[in-house]
Write a protein that holds these residues in place. Structure first.
Motif, mmCIF file in Angstrom:
data_model
loop_
_atom_site.group_PDB
_atom_site.id
_atom_site.type_symbol
_atom_site.label_atom_id
_atom_site.label_comp_id
_atom_site.label_asym_id
_atom_site.label_seq_id
_atom_site.Cartn_x
_atom_site.Cartn_y
_atom_site.Cartn_z
ATOM 1 N N ASP A 53 -14.643 -8.930 -24.830
ATOM 2 C CA ASP A 53 -15.571 -8.531 -23.744
ATOM 3 C C ASP A 53 -16.910 -9.250 -23.863
ATOM 4 N N GLY A 54 -17.316 -9.496 -25.093
ATOM 5 C CA GLY A 54 -18.585 -10.197 -25.315
ATOM 6 C C GLY A 54 -18.404 -11.105 -26.517
ATOM 7 N N VAL A 55 -19.257 -12.109 -26.623
ATOM 8 C CA VAL A 55 -19.114 -13.078 -27.719
ATOM 9 C C VAL A 55 -19.587 -12.444 -29.029
ATOM 10 N N SER A 56 -18.726 -12.465 -30.032
ATOM 11 C CA SER A 56 -19.089 -11.923 -31.341
ATOM 12 C C SER A 56 -18.617 -12.864 -32.439
ATOM 13 N N VAL A 57 -19.572 -13.271 -33.275
ATOM 14 C CA VAL A 57 -19.235 -14.127 -34.427
ATOM 15 C C VAL A 57 -18.266 -13.380 -35.344
ATOM 16 N N GLY A 58 -18.656 -12.151 -35.713
ATOM 17 C CA GLY A 58 -17.861 -11.393 -36.681
ATOM 18 C C GLY A 58 -16.467 -11.090 -36.172
ATOM 19 N N ALA A 59 -16.342 -10.669 -34.901
ATOM 20 C CA ALA A 59 -15.025 -10.329 -34.363
ATOM 21 C C ALA A 59 -14.162 -11.575 -34.256
ATOM 22 N N THR A 60 -14.752 -12.700 -33.858
ATOM 23 C CA THR A 60 -13.981 -13.949 -33.782
ATOM 24 C C THR A 60 -13.396 -14.276 -35.156
ATOM 25 N N ILE A 61 -14.253 -14.191 -36.191
ATOM 26 C CA ILE A 61 -13.802 -14.536 -37.547
ATOM 27 C C ILE A 61 -12.736 -13.557 -38.030
ATOM 28 N N ASN A 62 -13.012 -12.257 -37.861
ATOM 29 C CA ASN A 62 -12.105 -11.248 -38.411
ATOM 30 C C ASN A 62 -10.724 -11.315 -37.770
ATOM 31 N N VAL A 63 -10.696 -11.469 -36.452
ATOM 32 C CA VAL A 63 -9.405 -11.481 -35.763
ATOM 33 C C VAL A 63 -8.678 -12.802 -36.052
ATOM 34 N N MET A 64 -9.444 -13.883 -36.178
ATOM 35 C CA MET A 64 -8.830 -15.171 -36.555
ATOM 36 C C MET A 64 -8.184 -15.040 -37.945
ATOM 37 N N LEU A 65 -8.885 -14.376 -38.877
ATOM 38 C CA LEU A 65 -8.345 -14.207 -40.232
ATOM 39 C C LEU A 65 -7.056 -13.388 -40.206
ATOM 40 N N ALA A 66 -7.036 -12.334 -39.387
ATOM 41 C CA ALA A 66 -5.832 -11.493 -39.325
ATOM 42 C C ALA A 66 -4.682 -12.241 -38.668
ATOM 43 N N ALA A 67 -5.003 -13.112 -37.700
ATOM 44 C CA ALA A 67 -3.956 -13.721 -36.877
ATOM 45 C C ALA A 67 -3.289 -14.930 -37.526
ATOM 46 N N VAL A 68 -3.893 -15.500 -38.576
ATOM 47 C CA VAL A 68 -3.311 -16.754 -39.111
ATOM 48 C C VAL A 68 -1.888 -16.578 -39.596
ATOM 49 N N LYS A 69 -1.562 -15.345 -40.056
ATOM 50 C CA LYS A 69 -0.188 -15.139 -40.546
ATOM 51 C C LYS A 69 0.612 -14.206 -39.631
ATOM 52 N N ALA A 70 0.080 -13.947 -38.410
ATOM 53 C CA ALA A 70 0.822 -13.100 -37.457
ATOM 54 C C ALA A 70 2.045 -13.852 -36.942
ATOM 55 N N GLU A 71 3.022 -13.096 -36.487
ATOM 56 C CA GLU A 71 4.216 -13.736 -35.903
ATOM 57 C C GLU A 71 3.853 -14.326 -34.554
ATOM 58 N N GLY A 72 4.259 -15.542 -34.293
ATOM 59 C CA GLY A 72 4.055 -16.141 -32.971
ATOM 60 C C GLY A 72 2.646 -16.674 -32.767
ATOM 61 N N VAL A 73 2.252 -16.712 -31.492
ATOM 62 C CA VAL A 73 1.003 -17.385 -31.109
ATOM 63 C C VAL A 73 -0.053 -16.350 -30.707
ATOM 64 N N THR A 74 -1.260 -16.563 -31.196
ATOM 65 C CA THR A 74 -2.399 -15.740 -30.780
ATOM 66 C C THR A 74 -3.383 -16.635 -30.041
ATOM 67 N N VAL A 75 -3.833 -16.158 -28.887
ATOM 68 C CA VAL A 75 -4.874 -16.889 -28.154
ATOM 69 C C VAL A 75 -6.099 -15.981 -28.088
ATOM 70 N N LEU A 76 -7.221 -16.474 -28.595
ATOM 71 C CA LEU A 76 -8.469 -15.707 -28.551
ATOM 72 C C LEU A 76 -9.373 -16.338 -27.505
ATOM 73 N N GLU A 77 -9.801 -15.542 -26.534
ATOM 74 C CA GLU A 77 -10.661 -16.082 -25.463
ATOM 75 C C GLU A 77 -12.038 -15.457 -25.517
ATOM 76 N N ASN A 78 -13.024 -16.229 -25.058
ATOM 77 C CA ASN A 78 -14.435 -15.821 -25.080
ATOM 78 C C ASN A 78 -14.907 -15.602 -26.517
ATOM 79 N N VAL A 79 -14.589 -16.568 -27.350
ATOM 80 C CA VAL A 79 -14.932 -16.478 -28.775
ATOM 81 C C VAL A 79 -16.296 -17.106 -29.053
ATOM 82 N N ALA A 80 -16.818 -16.810 -30.255
ATOM 83 C CA ALA A 80 -18.048 -17.458 -30.708
ATOM 84 C C ALA A 80 -17.749 -18.904 -31.113
ATOM 85 N N LYS A 81 -18.785 -19.759 -31.029
ATOM 86 C CA LYS A 81 -18.583 -21.207 -31.272
ATOM 87 C C LYS A 81 -19.502 -21.742 -32.373
ATOM 88 N N GLU A 82 -20.085 -20.823 -33.152
ATOM 89 C CA GLU A 82 -21.049 -21.233 -34.184
ATOM 90 C C GLU A 82 -20.405 -22.229 -35.165
#
Ligand code: EPZ
Length: 428
Positions: free
Chosen positions: A161-190
């Motif tokens: 819903d809004g750009v968050s550095v922490g949420a982008t990082i945390n969800v990216m960390l969880a998703a690296v070993k998830a099954e299949g493909v994860t697409v994160l939209e409206n992410v932070a770009k720091e």
């Protein structure tokens, strides 16, 4: 407890080496838990947030050894205690990155509510929503433990819903070993988002698009150890750029990525400094007066909120009236009260500060309320006439390596003294 004593009014000149990026390091260190094998992390800043992250890894059972002052060996193969209790989590915000990595590794995470700078409300709803969309259940347990668990993590299309550095990082960390493909939209770009993605890819992850609005992650079943060098700290570099401008100094700031500094450079040029860019350095100097500007903080590539206090401090002695709009945090002007004790004229109304330039600041006893506020008060002390004493500098030591040594090498008259010693001495 220590404090800084600064005898202000000196021009700071010379060169300074910037350390590794705090906000990359505090994401990369938890991410070593994803490797099946040892990692060697170079250009690690020697700051308390890094020591705390390493303490958490050690508490979990990881092997942690310094190979030299800025290089650490971390082997997380034999973890015995995969949780983060309150006594570890309370010191820093980034302790919540252990949620994402523990979820990825164990499908279960117990991490106490994080601490960190008090900048107003710091909700974690976007982190939780992201975890839930990967198939997790998240609850807040008695004692303030965030519990996240899942039968399996399954890739999903997640829109923040809004750009968050922490949420982008945390969800990216969880998703690296998830099954299949994860697409994160409206992410932070720091820059530290890109650095973390590069680190994870060097361990065998498949992450594309970091640094843009959309990150695509193909889950992998295993990841290996790696050797990785952390990027230079954008905000430490920006702080020294501001110091050069504040003291009418001339500083060559080395080990930087000038591209990461563009938004800071642009504002410093408007304020009246000269900025010369080199491959891995910038030179900042000032000969003329400081000019008023309008400044608004924004997610990267906009002007970073973590440079707002330092820049506002410069504007206290600029010609005319400047406006500073803090668009990220609800309460990031607490330091303005301290600057006013030094003679600044700042009126704060919610997320807007109007700074009426004054001819000079005067030294005073003041107190740092958080990390960047502390850095701003150091700048104020360097600019001010007379002696400034800054208490609660532990905030500053969370994010600036050898700050007073670096400043002294540029000609500052600054020393760190123990407050306890002085109190005891005064009582005797
Ligand atoms: C990171 O904090 C940095 N910390 C902060 O730096 C920095 O100020 C901030 O990003 C913005 O650049 C670390 O990287 C460890 P956010 P973070 O999630 O991740 C709202 C420093 O001085 N929000 O991008 O906590 C939030 O309230 C520190 O080094 C939600 O509403 O920031 C804020 O208004 C201080 N829900 C905005 O988003 C959420 O779930 C941006 O926060 C998360 C955030």
């Amino acid at each position: 407890m220590n404090k800084y004593i600064i005898n202000g009014g000196k021009r700071l000149c010379g060169s300074v080496e910037i350390s590794g990026a705090k906000n990359a390091a505090v994401a990369i260190l938890p991410a070593t838990l994803l490797a099946e094998g040892p990692c060697v992390i170079e250009n690690l800043p020697n700051i308390s947030d890094v020591s705390r992250s390493l303490q958490i890894l050690s508490h979990m059972g990881a092997t942690v050894n310094y190979l030299n002052p800025s290089t650490v060996f971390v082997d997380t193969t034999n973890i015995t205690s995969p949780s983060v209790p309150y006594e570890y989590a309370k010191h820093m915000r980034a302790s919540y990155y252990f949620l994402g990595v523990l979820l990825a590794r164990y499908k279960h995470a117990d991490v106490a509510m994080p601490g960190g700078c008090d900048l107003g409300a710091r909700p974690i709803d976007r982190h939780i929503k992201g975890f839930e969309e990967l198939g997790c259940t998240v609850s807040i347990e008695p004692g303030g433990i965030i519990r996240a668990s899942a039968q399996s993590l399954v890739g999903n299309h997640i829109f923040f819903d809004g750009v968050s550095v922490g949420a982008t990082i945390n969800v990216m960390l969880a998703a690296v070993k998830a099954e299949g493909v994860t697409v994160l939209e409206n992410v932070a770009k720091e820059p530290h988002i890109v650095d973390l993605a590069n680190f994870l890819n060097s361990m065998g992850a498949d992450i594309r698009g970091a640094g843009t609005d959309v990150i695509k992650i193909h889950g992998v079943s295993s990841m290996h150890g790696t050797n990785y060098t952390i990027i230079p700290d954008q905000i430490e570099a920006g702080t020294f750029m501001a110091i050069a401008a504040a003291t009418s100094g001339d500083i060559v700031i080395k080990n930087v990525i000038p591209k990461h500094l563009e938004s800071i450079t642009e504002k410093l040029l408007k304020i009246g400094a000269v900025v010369e860019e080199y491959d891995e350095a910038v030179r900042v100097y000032r000969e003329g007066p400081l000019n008023k500007i309008t400044l608004k903080t924004l997610p990267h590539p906009g002007f970073p909120t973590d440079m707002q206090p330092q820049m506002t401090t410069l504007l206290t002695v600029a010609n005319g009236s400047s406006m500073v709009i803090e668009d990220i945090w609800d309460n990031r002007f607490k330091y303005a009260t301290e600057l006013c004790r030094m003679g600044a004229n700042i009126k704060v109304d919610g997320k807007v500060a109007v700074v009426e330039g004054v001819p000079s600041l005067k030294g005073a006893p003041i107190r740092a309320s958080d990390l960047r506020a502390g850095a701003a008060l150091v700048i104020a002390g360097l600019m001010a006439e007379g002696v400034t004493e800054i208490e609660d500098i532990y905030h500053i030591e969370r994010g600036y390596e050898n700050f007073e040594e670096k400043l002294r090498s540029l000609g500052a008259d600054i020393k760190k003294v123990s407050v306890c010693d002085k109190t005891v001495a005064g009582a005797l």
